[in-house]
Design a protein around this motif. Sequence first.
Motif, PDB file in Angstrom:
ATOM      1  N   GLN A   6     -35.966  11.762 152.932  1.00  0.00           N
ATOM      2  CA  GLN A   6     -35.772  11.712 151.488  1.00  0.00           C
ATOM      3  C   GLN A   6     -36.332  10.367 151.016  1.00  0.00           C
ATOM      4  OE1 GLN A   6     -31.721  11.144 150.041  1.00  0.00           O
ATOM      5  NE2 GLN A   6     -32.069  12.812 148.602  1.00  0.00           N
ATOM      6  N   HIS A   8     -37.025   7.736 147.862  1.00  0.00           N
ATOM      7  CA  HIS A   8     -36.642   7.326 146.512  1.00  0.00           C
ATOM      8  C   HIS A   8     -37.727   6.395 145.968  1.00  0.00           C
ATOM      9  CE1 HIS A   8     -32.315   8.546 146.747  1.00  0.00           C
ATOM     10  NE2 HIS A   8     -32.639   8.543 148.036  1.00  0.00           N
ATOM     11  N   LEU A  14     -37.386  11.686 143.381  1.00  0.00           N
ATOM     12  CA  LEU A  14     -37.163  11.862 144.813  1.00  0.00           C
ATOM     13  C   LEU A  14     -38.223  12.799 145.361  1.00  0.00           C
ATOM     14  CD1 LEU A  14     -33.341  12.639 145.033  1.00  0.00           C
ATOM     15  CD2 LEU A  14     -34.466  10.516 145.623  1.00  0.00           C
ATOM     16  N   TYR A  16     -39.272  14.809 149.245  1.00  0.00           N
ATOM     17  CA  TYR A  16     -38.850  15.119 150.607  1.00  0.00           C
ATOM     18  C   TYR A  16     -40.104  15.347 151.434  1.00  0.00           C
ATOM     19  CZ  TYR A  16     -34.287  15.599 148.545  1.00  0.00           C
ATOM     20  OH  TYR A  16     -33.113  15.344 147.876  1.00  0.00           O
ATOM     21  N   VAL A  36     -32.130  16.599 156.106  1.00  0.00           N
ATOM     22  CA  VAL A  36     -32.502  15.212 155.809  1.00  0.00           C
ATOM     23  C   VAL A  36     -31.964  14.319 156.918  1.00  0.00           C
ATOM     24  CG1 VAL A  36     -32.301  13.303 154.176  1.00  0.00           C
ATOM     25  CG2 VAL A  36     -32.554  15.642 153.343  1.00  0.00           C
ATOM     26  N   ILE A  39     -33.537   8.339 155.056  1.00  0.00           N
ATOM     27  CA  ILE A  39     -33.708   8.017 153.638  1.00  0.00           C
ATOM     28  C   ILE A  39     -34.580   6.775 153.565  1.00  0.00           C
ATOM     29  CG2 ILE A  39     -32.571   7.357 151.499  1.00  0.00           C
ATOM     30  CD1 ILE A  39     -30.110   8.873 152.461  1.00  0.00           C
TER      31      ILE A  39
END
Length: 61
Positions: A6, A8, A14, A16, A36, A39
């Motif tokens: 994921q 950011h 966002l 993926y 996921v 991150i």
Amino acid sequence: MCDYTQVHYKCSHLRYTVRAWCTKYQETHKRCPANVVAIEYRLDENCGLSYANSIPHLLLG
């Protein structure tokens, strides 16, 4: 399940991205639910969508 990261972005979007396709996907090419496993924060950059929207001539192609 396929493993995803994921991501950011500074623009609050966002995304993926696939880390690894599972065996089921490799055999059938049908996506299964995302798993996921990581991150990532790229808070110093906008995603491509925000960049394209801020420069109208990129959308005209």
